[in-house]
Write a protein that holds these residues in place. Structure first.
Motif, PDB file in Angstrom:
ATOM      1  N   TRP A   1     -40.855 -12.615 -44.652  1.00 47.25           N
ATOM      2  CA  TRP A   1     -39.902 -13.298 -45.521  1.00 47.25           C
ATOM      3  C   TRP A   1     -39.316 -12.316 -46.525  1.00 47.25           C
ATOM      4  O   TRP A   1     -38.339 -12.613 -47.188  1.00 47.25           O
TER       5      TRP A   1
ATOM      6  N   THR B   1     -32.239 -17.263 -43.399  1.00 46.31           N
ATOM      7  CA  THR B   1     -32.901 -15.958 -43.488  1.00 46.31           C
ATOM      8  C   THR B   1     -32.192 -14.935 -42.605  1.00 46.31           C
ATOM      9  O   THR B   1     -32.000 -13.801 -43.014  1.00 46.31           O
TER      10      THR B   1
ATOM     11  N   MET C   1     -36.488 -15.835 -51.181  1.00 43.15           N
ATOM     12  CA  MET C   1     -36.817 -16.241 -49.810  1.00 43.15           C
ATOM     13  C   MET C   1     -37.984 -17.219 -49.792  1.00 43.15           C
ATOM     14  O   MET C   1     -37.949 -18.232 -49.097  1.00 43.15           O
TER      15      MET C   1
END
Lengths: 286, 280
Positions: free
Chosen positions: A113, B210, B256
Protein backbone atom coordinates in the motif's frame (compact mmCIF):
# COMPACT_ATOMS: atom_id res chain seq x y z
CA UNK A 1 -38.70 -2.71 -25.08
CA UNK A 2 -36.68 -5.92 -25.00
CA UNK A 3 -33.24 -6.10 -26.52
CA UNK A 4 -31.92 -9.47 -27.70
CA UNK A 5 -29.39 -10.89 -25.17
CA UNK A 6 -26.54 -10.69 -27.67
CA UNK A 7 -27.14 -6.98 -28.26
CA UNK A 8 -27.45 -6.37 -24.51
CA UNK A 9 -24.02 -7.96 -24.02
CA UNK A 10 -22.54 -5.87 -26.80
CA UNK A 11 -23.90 -2.68 -25.26
CA UNK A 12 -22.57 -3.66 -21.83
CA UNK A 13 -19.11 -4.49 -23.10
CA UNK A 14 -18.92 -1.56 -25.55
CA UNK A 15 -17.28 1.02 -23.24
CA UNK A 16 -14.51 -1.42 -22.35
CA UNK A 17 -14.03 -2.44 -25.98
CA UNK A 18 -13.83 1.26 -26.89
CA UNK A 19 -11.10 1.98 -24.32
CA UNK A 20 -8.99 -0.99 -25.38
CA UNK A 21 -9.44 -0.25 -29.08
CA UNK A 22 -8.54 3.44 -28.88
CA UNK A 23 -5.91 3.22 -26.15
CA UNK A 24 -4.23 -0.13 -26.86
CA UNK A 25 -4.98 -1.58 -30.29
CA UNK A 26 -4.83 1.58 -32.43
CA UNK A 27 -1.62 2.80 -30.70
CA UNK A 28 -0.17 -0.67 -31.26
CA UNK A 29 -0.85 -0.33 -34.97
CA UNK A 30 0.53 3.20 -35.08
CA UNK A 31 3.74 2.26 -33.28
CA UNK A 32 4.26 -0.56 -35.76
CA UNK A 33 3.77 1.79 -38.71
CA UNK A 34 6.00 4.51 -37.26
CA UNK A 35 8.80 2.01 -36.70
CA UNK A 36 9.14 1.81 -40.50
CA UNK A 37 9.20 5.58 -41.07
CA UNK A 38 12.00 8.06 -41.61
CA UNK A 39 12.76 10.78 -39.06
CA UNK A 40 15.08 13.60 -38.10
CA UNK A 41 15.71 15.17 -34.70
CA UNK A 42 12.19 16.51 -34.26
CA UNK A 43 9.84 15.00 -36.80
CA UNK A 44 8.66 11.77 -38.38
CA UNK A 45 8.35 11.74 -42.18
CA UNK A 46 5.84 9.60 -44.08
CA UNK A 47 8.60 7.79 -45.97
CA UNK A 48 9.63 4.19 -45.61
CA UNK A 49 12.94 3.75 -43.80
CA UNK A 50 14.15 0.40 -42.55
CA UNK A 51 17.15 1.73 -40.64
CA UNK A 52 15.42 1.61 -37.26
CA UNK A 53 14.81 -2.08 -37.71
CA UNK A 54 18.20 -3.01 -39.12
CA UNK A 55 19.78 -1.10 -36.22
CA UNK A 56 17.60 -2.77 -33.63
CA UNK A 57 18.08 -6.24 -35.09
CA UNK A 58 21.78 -6.18 -35.89
CA UNK A 59 23.27 -4.03 -33.14
CA UNK A 60 25.33 -6.07 -30.67
CA UNK A 61 23.96 -3.71 -28.01
CA UNK A 62 20.46 -5.15 -28.46
CA UNK A 63 21.69 -8.64 -27.70
CA UNK A 64 23.54 -7.54 -24.60
CA UNK A 65 20.49 -5.60 -23.35
CA UNK A 66 18.30 -8.67 -23.75
CA UNK A 67 20.90 -10.93 -22.14
CA UNK A 68 20.95 -8.57 -19.14
CA UNK A 69 17.19 -8.43 -18.76
CA UNK A 70 16.78 -12.19 -19.21
CA UNK A 71 19.40 -12.81 -16.57
CA UNK A 72 17.40 -10.67 -14.13
CA UNK A 73 14.17 -12.31 -15.24
CA UNK A 74 15.43 -15.87 -14.74
CA UNK A 75 16.97 -15.15 -11.33
CA UNK A 76 13.82 -13.34 -10.18
CA UNK A 77 11.56 -16.12 -11.50
CA UNK A 78 13.66 -18.79 -9.79
CA UNK A 79 13.75 -17.06 -6.40
CA UNK A 80 10.10 -15.96 -6.36
CA UNK A 81 8.98 -19.41 -7.53
CA UNK A 82 10.89 -21.29 -4.84
CA UNK A 83 9.85 -18.91 -2.06
CA UNK A 84 6.30 -18.47 -3.38
CA UNK A 85 5.70 -22.20 -3.85
CA UNK A 86 6.94 -23.23 -0.43
CA UNK A 87 5.11 -20.44 1.35
CA UNK A 88 1.89 -21.26 -0.51
CA UNK A 89 2.39 -24.87 0.56
CA UNK A 90 2.91 -23.67 4.13
CA UNK A 91 -0.23 -21.49 4.06
CA UNK A 92 -2.46 -24.14 2.50
CA UNK A 93 -1.27 -27.38 4.10
CA UNK A 94 0.38 -26.35 7.36
CA UNK A 95 -1.68 -23.41 8.57
CA UNK A 96 -4.95 -25.00 9.60
CA UNK A 97 -7.09 -21.99 10.41
CA UNK A 98 -8.48 -19.93 7.53
CA UNK A 99 -8.20 -16.83 9.71
CA UNK A 100 -4.45 -17.27 10.09
CA UNK A 101 -4.05 -18.03 6.39
CA UNK A 102 -5.91 -14.89 5.29
CA UNK A 103 -4.19 -12.88 8.00
CA UNK A 104 -0.72 -13.91 6.86
CA UNK A 105 -1.56 -13.22 3.19
CA UNK A 106 -2.96 -9.80 4.14
CA UNK A 107 0.13 -9.08 6.24
CA UNK A 108 2.29 -9.82 3.20
CA UNK A 109 0.14 -7.50 1.05
CA UNK A 110 0.02 -4.46 3.34
CA UNK A 111 3.54 -3.13 2.57
CA UNK A 112 2.40 -2.74 -1.04
CA UNK A 113 0.00 0.00 0.00
CA UNK A 114 3.06 2.22 0.22
CA UNK A 115 3.60 3.75 -3.24
CA UNK A 116 6.33 2.31 -5.45
CA UNK A 117 8.91 5.11 -5.60
CA UNK A 118 8.88 5.33 -1.80
CA UNK A 119 9.60 1.62 -1.55
CA UNK A 120 12.68 2.21 -3.69
CA UNK A 121 13.94 5.02 -1.42
CA UNK A 122 13.44 2.77 1.56
CA UNK A 123 16.46 0.66 0.62
CA UNK A 124 18.90 3.51 1.22
CA UNK A 125 18.79 3.46 5.05
CA UNK A 126 19.09 -0.33 4.96
CA UNK A 127 21.66 -1.05 2.26
CA UNK A 128 23.57 2.21 1.84
CA UNK A 129 27.19 2.63 2.91
CA UNK A 130 25.98 3.92 6.27
CA UNK A 131 22.97 1.64 6.24
CA UNK A 132 21.82 -0.75 8.93
CA UNK A 133 23.05 -3.88 7.16
CA UNK A 134 26.58 -2.56 6.70
CA UNK A 135 26.69 -1.31 10.28
CA UNK A 136 25.50 -4.66 11.59
CA UNK A 137 28.07 -6.55 9.52
CA UNK A 138 30.89 -4.27 10.70
CA UNK A 139 29.79 -4.42 14.32
CA UNK A 140 29.71 -8.18 14.15
CA UNK A 141 33.24 -8.11 12.79
CA UNK A 142 32.26 -9.90 9.59
CA UNK A 143 33.43 -7.08 7.31
CA UNK A 144 35.89 -4.31 7.99
CA UNK A 145 34.73 -1.73 5.47
CA UNK A 146 31.18 -1.08 4.20
CA UNK A 147 30.21 -3.36 1.32
CA UNK A 148 29.51 -1.24 -1.74
CA UNK A 149 27.70 -3.90 -3.75
CA UNK A 150 24.66 -3.85 -1.48
CA UNK A 151 23.12 -0.82 -3.17
CA UNK A 152 23.22 0.44 -6.77
CA UNK A 153 24.28 -2.95 -8.09
CA UNK A 154 22.87 -6.08 -9.73
CA UNK A 155 22.32 -7.40 -6.24
CA UNK A 156 20.06 -4.52 -5.23
CA UNK A 157 18.08 -4.76 -8.48
CA UNK A 158 17.35 -8.46 -7.88
CA UNK A 159 16.54 -7.75 -4.24
CA UNK A 160 14.02 -5.05 -5.22
CA UNK A 161 12.41 -7.29 -7.87
CA UNK A 162 12.06 -10.15 -5.38
CA UNK A 163 10.70 -7.78 -2.76
CA UNK A 164 8.08 -6.53 -5.17
CA UNK A 165 7.19 -9.75 -6.97
CA UNK A 166 7.26 -12.60 -4.46
CA UNK A 167 3.65 -11.83 -3.64
CA UNK A 168 2.73 -11.97 -7.34
CA UNK A 169 3.87 -15.61 -7.29
CA UNK A 170 2.64 -16.48 -3.79
CA UNK A 171 -0.95 -15.27 -4.40
CA UNK A 172 -1.83 -17.25 -7.56
CA UNK A 173 -0.05 -20.42 -6.35
CA UNK A 174 -1.94 -20.27 -3.04
CA UNK A 175 -5.18 -19.84 -5.02
CA UNK A 176 -4.44 -22.96 -7.12
CA UNK A 177 -3.19 -25.00 -4.19
CA UNK A 178 -6.22 -24.26 -2.02
CA UNK A 179 -8.37 -26.01 -4.64
CA UNK A 180 -6.54 -29.34 -4.32
CA UNK A 181 -8.94 -31.73 -2.57
CA UNK A 182 -7.63 -32.87 0.81
CA UNK A 183 -8.77 -36.39 -0.03
CA UNK A 184 -6.06 -36.58 -2.71
CA UNK A 185 -3.37 -35.80 -0.15
CA UNK A 186 -4.94 -38.24 2.29
CA UNK A 187 -4.99 -40.95 -0.36
CA UNK A 188 -1.31 -40.36 -1.13
CA UNK A 189 -0.49 -40.49 2.56
CA UNK A 190 -2.47 -43.71 3.03
CA UNK A 191 -0.62 -45.22 0.10
CA UNK A 192 2.58 -44.54 2.00
CA UNK A 193 3.89 -41.46 0.19
CA UNK A 194 6.38 -39.30 2.05
CA UNK A 195 5.85 -35.54 2.29
CA UNK A 196 8.37 -34.72 -0.46
CA UNK A 197 6.80 -37.32 -2.75
CA UNK A 198 3.36 -35.78 -2.23
CA UNK A 199 4.77 -32.33 -3.01
CA UNK A 200 6.54 -33.54 -6.15
CA UNK A 201 3.89 -35.86 -7.57
CA UNK A 202 0.59 -34.38 -6.39
CA UNK A 203 0.85 -30.75 -5.29
CA UNK A 204 3.33 -29.41 -7.85
CA UNK A 205 1.53 -30.69 -10.98
CA UNK A 206 -1.83 -29.43 -9.71
CA UNK A 207 -0.51 -25.89 -9.11
CA UNK A 208 0.67 -25.38 -12.68
CA UNK A 209 -2.06 -22.80 -13.48
CA UNK A 210 -1.10 -20.71 -10.44
CA UNK A 211 2.59 -20.91 -11.32
CA UNK A 212 1.81 -19.86 -14.90
CA UNK A 213 -0.23 -16.84 -13.75
CA UNK A 214 2.53 -15.81 -11.33
CA UNK A 215 5.11 -16.16 -14.09
CA UNK A 216 2.98 -13.98 -16.40
CA UNK A 217 2.96 -11.20 -13.79
CA UNK A 218 6.71 -11.46 -13.28
CA UNK A 219 7.65 -11.60 -16.96
CA UNK A 220 5.46 -8.56 -17.60
CA UNK A 221 6.87 -6.63 -14.65
CA UNK A 222 10.55 -7.37 -15.26
CA UNK A 223 10.63 -7.03 -19.05
CA UNK A 224 8.59 -3.82 -18.93
CA UNK A 225 10.43 -2.21 -16.04
CA UNK A 226 12.63 0.77 -16.74
CA UNK A 227 12.07 2.74 -13.55
CA UNK A 228 13.06 0.39 -10.76
CA UNK A 229 16.16 -0.83 -12.52
CA UNK A 230 17.27 2.76 -13.08
CA UNK A 231 16.83 3.69 -9.42
CA UNK A 232 18.13 0.46 -7.90
CA UNK A 233 21.18 0.20 -10.16
CA UNK A 234 21.95 3.90 -9.79
CA UNK A 235 21.53 4.22 -13.57
CA UNK A 236 24.37 1.77 -14.25
CA UNK A 237 22.44 -1.13 -15.75
CA UNK A 238 20.51 -0.87 -19.00
CA UNK A 239 17.73 -3.09 -20.31
CA UNK A 240 15.67 -2.96 -23.51
CA UNK A 241 12.90 -1.00 -21.73
CA UNK A 242 15.52 1.47 -20.50
CA UNK A 243 16.84 1.93 -24.02
CA UNK A 244 13.30 2.72 -25.21
CA UNK A 245 12.81 5.24 -22.39
CA UNK A 246 16.08 6.96 -23.28
CA UNK A 247 15.14 7.28 -26.95
CA UNK A 248 11.68 8.55 -26.05
CA UNK A 249 13.24 11.23 -23.89
CA UNK A 250 15.26 12.26 -26.96
CA UNK A 251 12.15 12.21 -29.21
CA UNK A 252 13.68 9.47 -31.38
CA UNK A 253 10.30 7.95 -32.14
CA UNK A 254 10.92 5.47 -34.99
CA UNK A 255 13.88 3.67 -33.35
CA UNK A 256 11.98 3.66 -30.04
CA UNK A 257 9.00 2.22 -31.92
CA UNK A 258 11.08 -0.52 -33.54
CA UNK A 259 12.56 -1.52 -30.18
CA UNK A 260 9.10 -1.39 -28.57
CA UNK A 261 7.63 -3.71 -31.17
CA UNK A 262 10.54 -6.09 -30.68
CA UNK A 263 10.02 -6.13 -26.91
CA UNK A 264 6.31 -6.57 -27.47
CA UNK A 265 6.83 -9.60 -29.73
CA UNK A 266 9.09 -11.21 -27.15
CA UNK A 267 6.63 -10.59 -24.29
CA UNK A 268 3.71 -11.87 -26.36
CA UNK A 269 5.57 -15.06 -27.35
CA UNK A 270 6.44 -15.81 -23.72
CA UNK A 271 2.94 -15.07 -22.42
CA UNK A 272 1.20 -17.01 -25.20
CA UNK A 273 3.33 -19.99 -24.25
CA UNK A 274 2.17 -19.70 -20.65
CA UNK A 275 -1.48 -19.18 -21.63
CA UNK A 276 -1.37 -22.68 -23.14
CA UNK A 277 -0.83 -23.99 -19.62
CA UNK A 278 -3.61 -21.98 -18.04
CA UNK A 279 -7.08 -20.83 -19.06
CA UNK A 280 -7.24 -17.62 -16.99
CA UNK A 281 -11.00 -17.25 -17.32
CA UNK A 282 -11.75 -20.79 -16.15
CA UNK A 283 -9.15 -20.50 -13.40
CA UNK A 284 -10.79 -17.38 -11.98
CA UNK A 285 -14.36 -18.56 -12.28
CA UNK A 286 -13.87 -21.76 -10.33
CA UNK B 1 2.16 -32.19 6.34
CA UNK B 2 -1.08 -32.20 8.26
CA UNK B 3 -0.73 -32.39 12.00
CA UNK B 4 -0.54 -35.87 13.48
CA UNK B 5 -0.76 -37.13 17.03
CA UNK B 6 2.99 -36.58 17.32
CA UNK B 7 2.62 -32.82 16.83
CA UNK B 8 3.83 -30.60 14.03
CA UNK B 9 6.36 -32.03 11.56
CA UNK B 10 9.80 -30.36 11.35
CA UNK B 11 8.90 -28.93 7.92
CA UNK B 12 6.35 -26.70 9.67
CA UNK B 13 9.07 -24.90 11.60
CA UNK B 14 11.34 -24.50 8.59
CA UNK B 15 8.54 -23.01 6.51
CA UNK B 16 7.26 -20.83 9.37
CA UNK B 17 10.76 -19.37 9.61
CA UNK B 18 10.72 -18.68 5.86
CA UNK B 19 7.33 -16.94 6.25
CA UNK B 20 8.68 -14.74 9.03
CA UNK B 21 11.77 -13.96 6.95
CA UNK B 22 9.56 -12.84 4.04
CA UNK B 23 7.52 -10.60 6.32
CA UNK B 24 10.69 -9.01 7.72
CA UNK B 25 11.98 -8.57 4.16
CA UNK B 26 8.73 -6.80 3.23
CA UNK B 27 8.33 -4.68 6.35
CA UNK B 28 11.87 -3.64 7.29
CA UNK B 29 12.33 -1.11 4.46
CA UNK B 30 8.94 0.45 5.12
CA UNK B 31 9.53 0.76 8.84
CA UNK B 32 12.84 2.53 8.12
CA UNK B 33 10.94 5.10 6.05
CA UNK B 34 8.29 5.72 8.71
CA UNK B 35 10.83 6.03 11.54
CA UNK B 36 13.33 8.14 9.61
CA UNK B 37 10.65 10.62 8.52
CA UNK B 38 10.75 11.87 12.14
CA UNK B 39 14.52 12.40 11.90
CA UNK B 40 15.93 15.43 13.73
CA UNK B 41 16.69 18.59 11.68
CA UNK B 42 20.42 17.77 11.41
CA UNK B 43 19.88 14.12 10.63
CA UNK B 44 20.44 12.41 7.31
CA UNK B 45 19.00 9.62 5.16
CA UNK B 46 20.38 6.86 7.40
CA UNK B 47 20.32 5.86 11.03
CA UNK B 48 21.15 6.93 13.72
CA UNK B 49 18.31 9.27 14.54
CA UNK B 50 19.62 12.63 15.72
CA UNK B 51 16.52 13.19 17.82
CA UNK B 52 12.82 13.14 16.99
CA UNK B 53 11.10 15.99 15.22
CA UNK B 54 8.47 16.85 12.65
CA UNK B 55 10.97 19.13 10.93
CA UNK B 56 10.86 17.33 7.58
CA UNK B 57 7.09 17.43 7.43
CA UNK B 58 7.29 21.19 8.03
CA UNK B 59 9.85 21.54 5.26
CA UNK B 60 7.54 19.60 2.98
CA UNK B 61 4.49 21.74 3.71
CA UNK B 62 6.34 25.06 3.71
CA UNK B 63 7.79 24.19 0.30
CA UNK B 64 10.98 25.87 1.45
CA UNK B 65 14.43 24.46 1.86
CA UNK B 66 15.16 24.71 -1.84
CA UNK B 67 15.55 20.97 -2.26
CA UNK B 68 13.39 20.76 -5.33
CA UNK B 69 10.27 20.10 -3.29
CA UNK B 70 8.40 22.69 -5.26
CA UNK B 71 5.03 21.40 -6.15
CA UNK B 72 4.01 18.47 -3.97
CA UNK B 73 0.58 19.86 -2.94
CA UNK B 74 -0.39 20.56 -6.56
CA UNK B 75 0.93 17.23 -7.77
CA UNK B 76 -1.07 15.54 -5.05
CA UNK B 77 -4.21 17.40 -6.17
CA UNK B 78 -3.61 16.32 -9.77
CA UNK B 79 -3.11 12.71 -8.77
CA UNK B 80 -6.22 12.64 -6.60
CA UNK B 81 -8.31 14.27 -9.34
CA UNK B 82 -7.09 11.65 -11.80
CA UNK B 83 -7.61 8.79 -9.34
CA UNK B 84 -11.17 9.93 -8.59
CA UNK B 85 -12.15 9.99 -12.29
CA UNK B 86 -10.33 6.75 -13.13
CA UNK B 87 -11.77 4.78 -10.21
CA UNK B 88 -15.38 5.81 -10.92
CA UNK B 89 -15.01 5.13 -14.66
CA UNK B 90 -13.21 1.80 -14.13
CA UNK B 91 -15.86 0.59 -11.73
CA UNK B 92 -18.75 1.43 -14.06
CA UNK B 93 -17.05 0.10 -17.20
CA UNK B 94 -15.74 -3.09 -15.57
CA UNK B 95 -19.02 -3.96 -13.83
CA UNK B 96 -20.92 -3.37 -17.04
CA UNK B 97 -18.49 -5.54 -19.03
CA UNK B 98 -18.58 -8.22 -16.34
CA UNK B 99 -22.36 -8.38 -16.70
CA UNK B 100 -21.95 -8.85 -20.45
CA UNK B 101 -19.82 -11.95 -19.83
CA UNK B 102 -22.65 -13.71 -18.03
CA UNK B 103 -23.93 -14.63 -21.48
CA UNK B 104 -22.01 -15.99 -24.42
CA UNK B 105 -21.68 -13.38 -27.13
CA UNK B 106 -19.73 -13.08 -30.36
CA UNK B 107 -16.60 -10.99 -29.83
CA UNK B 108 -16.21 -11.94 -26.17
CA UNK B 109 -12.79 -13.44 -26.84
CA UNK B 110 -11.69 -10.31 -28.66
CA UNK B 111 -12.44 -8.07 -25.67
CA UNK B 112 -11.00 -10.58 -23.20
CA UNK B 113 -7.72 -10.93 -25.07
CA UNK B 114 -7.53 -7.14 -25.54
CA UNK B 115 -7.77 -6.89 -21.75
CA UNK B 116 -5.01 -9.47 -21.28
CA UNK B 117 -2.89 -7.65 -23.87
CA UNK B 118 -3.50 -4.34 -22.12
CA UNK B 119 -2.36 -5.90 -18.86
CA UNK B 120 0.76 -7.69 -20.08
CA UNK B 121 2.12 -5.34 -22.73
CA UNK B 122 5.07 -3.33 -21.41
CA UNK B 123 3.65 -0.18 -19.82
CA UNK B 124 6.14 2.01 -21.57
CA UNK B 125 4.87 0.64 -24.89
CA UNK B 126 1.25 1.58 -24.11
CA UNK B 127 2.20 5.01 -22.79
CA UNK B 128 4.36 5.73 -25.83
CA UNK B 129 1.69 4.40 -28.20
CA UNK B 130 -1.02 6.68 -26.85
CA UNK B 131 1.25 9.72 -26.87
CA UNK B 132 2.35 8.95 -30.43
CA UNK B 133 -1.24 8.47 -31.60
CA UNK B 134 -2.29 11.81 -30.13
CA UNK B 135 0.81 13.43 -31.58
CA UNK B 136 0.16 12.14 -35.12
CA UNK B 137 -3.51 13.11 -34.97
CA UNK B 138 -2.48 16.60 -33.90
CA UNK B 139 -4.28 16.37 -30.55
CA UNK B 140 -2.81 17.78 -27.36
CA UNK B 141 -2.23 15.23 -24.62
CA UNK B 142 -4.32 16.25 -21.65
CA UNK B 143 -5.01 14.64 -18.29
CA UNK B 144 -8.73 14.48 -19.02
CA UNK B 145 -8.46 12.58 -22.31
CA UNK B 146 -5.18 10.75 -22.83
CA UNK B 147 -4.35 10.77 -19.11
CA UNK B 148 -7.53 9.03 -18.02
CA UNK B 149 -7.42 6.76 -21.09
CA UNK B 150 -3.87 5.66 -20.36
CA UNK B 151 -4.71 4.85 -16.75
CA UNK B 152 -7.85 2.94 -17.76
CA UNK B 153 -5.71 0.57 -19.83
CA UNK B 154 -4.06 -0.44 -16.55
CA UNK B 155 -7.04 -0.49 -14.16
CA UNK B 156 -9.70 -2.04 -16.42
CA UNK B 157 -8.07 -5.48 -17.01
CA UNK B 158 -7.84 -6.01 -13.26
CA UNK B 159 -11.42 -4.80 -12.87
CA UNK B 160 -12.59 -7.36 -15.45
CA UNK B 161 -10.63 -10.18 -13.76
CA UNK B 162 -12.20 -9.27 -10.39
CA UNK B 163 -15.66 -9.36 -12.02
CA UNK B 164 -14.88 -12.87 -13.34
CA UNK B 165 -14.02 -14.01 -9.83
CA UNK B 166 -17.12 -12.42 -8.31
CA UNK B 167 -19.60 -13.55 -10.95
CA UNK B 168 -18.03 -17.02 -11.16
CA UNK B 169 -19.23 -17.62 -7.60
CA UNK B 170 -22.62 -16.03 -8.19
CA UNK B 171 -25.55 -18.34 -7.58
CA UNK B 172 -28.10 -17.75 -10.39
CA UNK B 173 -30.92 -19.19 -8.26
CA UNK B 174 -31.51 -15.82 -6.56
CA UNK B 175 -31.92 -14.11 -9.87
CA UNK B 176 -34.25 -16.79 -11.22
CA UNK B 177 -36.37 -16.46 -8.10
CA UNK B 178 -36.60 -12.71 -8.66
CA UNK B 179 -37.57 -13.24 -12.29
CA UNK B 180 -40.28 -15.68 -11.23
CA UNK B 181 -41.62 -13.02 -8.89
CA UNK B 182 -41.86 -10.63 -11.81
CA UNK B 183 -38.75 -8.43 -11.43
CA UNK B 184 -37.56 -6.70 -14.57
CA UNK B 185 -33.90 -6.57 -15.55
CA UNK B 186 -33.30 -3.20 -13.88
CA UNK B 187 -34.83 -4.38 -10.61
CA UNK B 188 -32.89 -7.64 -10.80
CA UNK B 189 -29.62 -5.77 -11.14
CA UNK B 190 -30.35 -3.18 -8.46
CA UNK B 191 -31.97 -5.39 -5.85
CA UNK B 192 -30.40 -8.81 -6.37
CA UNK B 193 -27.15 -8.76 -8.29
CA UNK B 194 -25.59 -5.51 -7.10
CA UNK B 195 -25.97 -6.20 -3.36
CA UNK B 196 -24.40 -9.64 -3.79
CA UNK B 197 -21.44 -8.51 -5.88
CA UNK B 198 -20.95 -5.26 -3.92
CA UNK B 199 -17.78 -6.35 -2.10
CA UNK B 200 -16.21 -7.12 -5.49
CA UNK B 201 -17.38 -3.79 -6.88
CA UNK B 202 -15.75 -1.97 -3.97
CA UNK B 203 -12.65 -4.09 -4.57
CA UNK B 204 -12.53 -2.82 -8.17
CA UNK B 205 -12.98 0.75 -6.94
CA UNK B 206 -10.18 0.53 -4.39
CA UNK B 207 -7.76 -1.29 -6.69
CA UNK B 208 -8.43 1.36 -9.35
CA UNK B 209 -7.62 4.17 -6.91
CA UNK B 210 -4.33 2.59 -5.90
CA UNK B 211 -3.33 1.62 -9.42
CA UNK B 212 -4.15 5.10 -10.70
CA UNK B 213 -2.26 6.80 -7.89
CA UNK B 214 0.83 4.64 -8.44
CA UNK B 215 0.84 4.33 -12.21
CA UNK B 216 3.66 6.17 -13.87
CA UNK B 217 4.97 4.45 -17.00
CA UNK B 218 1.71 4.73 -18.94
CA UNK B 219 0.70 8.05 -17.46
CA UNK B 220 3.77 10.25 -17.61
CA UNK B 221 3.78 10.91 -21.35
CA UNK B 222 0.03 11.43 -21.39
CA UNK B 223 -1.05 13.70 -18.54
CA UNK B 224 -0.09 16.93 -20.24
CA UNK B 225 1.00 19.89 -18.14
CA UNK B 226 2.08 19.39 -14.55
CA UNK B 227 3.43 16.44 -12.61
CA UNK B 228 1.48 13.70 -10.89
CA UNK B 229 2.70 12.34 -7.55
CA UNK B 230 4.84 9.48 -8.91
CA UNK B 231 6.53 11.90 -11.32
CA UNK B 232 7.05 14.44 -8.56
CA UNK B 233 8.49 11.84 -6.20
CA UNK B 234 10.78 10.52 -8.92
CA UNK B 235 11.97 14.07 -9.53
CA UNK B 236 12.65 14.61 -5.85
CA UNK B 237 14.37 11.23 -5.69
CA UNK B 238 16.93 12.23 -8.27
CA UNK B 239 17.30 15.76 -6.86
CA UNK B 240 17.13 15.83 -3.09
CA UNK B 241 18.57 13.36 -0.69
CA UNK B 242 17.14 14.53 2.60
CA UNK B 243 14.60 12.93 4.93
CA UNK B 244 11.92 15.01 3.17
CA UNK B 245 11.59 11.95 0.93
CA UNK B 246 10.70 9.87 3.97
CA UNK B 247 8.16 12.46 5.13
CA UNK B 248 6.47 12.18 1.71
CA UNK B 249 6.61 8.40 2.06
CA UNK B 250 4.96 8.41 5.47
CA UNK B 251 2.21 10.80 4.37
CA UNK B 252 1.38 9.01 1.10
CA UNK B 253 1.34 5.67 2.92
CA UNK B 254 -1.03 7.13 5.50
CA UNK B 255 -3.33 8.38 2.73
CA UNK B 256 -3.34 4.92 1.10
CA UNK B 257 -3.97 3.19 4.42
CA UNK B 258 -6.92 5.49 5.11
CA UNK B 259 -8.46 4.83 1.68
CA UNK B 260 -8.03 1.07 1.86
CA UNK B 261 -9.10 0.65 5.48
CA UNK B 262 -12.12 2.84 4.78
CA UNK B 263 -13.11 0.60 1.88
CA UNK B 264 -12.56 -2.59 3.90
CA UNK B 265 -14.66 -1.17 6.75
CA UNK B 266 -17.41 -0.32 4.29
CA UNK B 267 -17.32 -3.87 2.90
CA UNK B 268 -17.47 -5.41 6.36
CA UNK B 269 -20.44 -3.27 7.36
CA UNK B 270 -22.31 -4.19 4.21
CA UNK B 271 -21.49 -7.88 4.49
CA UNK B 272 -22.75 -7.84 8.07
CA UNK B 273 -25.94 -6.04 7.12
CA UNK B 274 -26.59 -8.67 4.49
CA UNK B 275 -25.88 -11.53 6.91
CA UNK B 276 -28.23 -10.05 9.51
CA UNK B 277 -31.10 -9.61 7.14
CA UNK B 278 -33.63 -12.31 8.14
CA UNK B 279 -34.77 -13.00 4.59
CA UNK B 280 -31.29 -13.26 3.02
Amino acid sequence: MRVPPRVASWLQVAPMALVFTTMVLIPLGIITVVSFLDYDFARVFPEIYLGSWTDALTSPLTLSLYLTVFKFLLITLAITFVVGFWLAYFLVFHVESTGWRMGLLAAAAIPFWTPGPIRMVSWVPLLGKEGLVNKALMNAGITEAPLDWLLYSEFSVILAYCNLLTLAMLGPITHSMAKIPRSLIQAAQDAGAREWQIVRDVVLPLCKPGIAIGAIFIITAVLGDFFMIKIMSGGQINTPANAIATELAAFQYPPAAAKSVMLLVIVVVLITGLLRVVDIRKELQR
Amino acid sequence: MMRTARGRPPSFYVLATLMIALLIFLYAPMLCVYILSFQGPDGGMSFPMTGWSTHWFEVLFAGTGGQGIGDVPNSFKRSIRLAACVSVLSTIIAVSAGMAYRRKFPGSNFVFYSAIASMVLPSIFIGFGIALTFNLLGWQVNWFTSGIGAQLTWSLPFGLLIMFIVLGRFNPAYEEAATDLGANSGQRFRMIILPIILPGVIGIFVSSITSSYEENARTQLNVGLGNTMPMEITGILTGASTPVLFAIGTLTSLAMFAIILGAVALMTVMARRRANRPDA
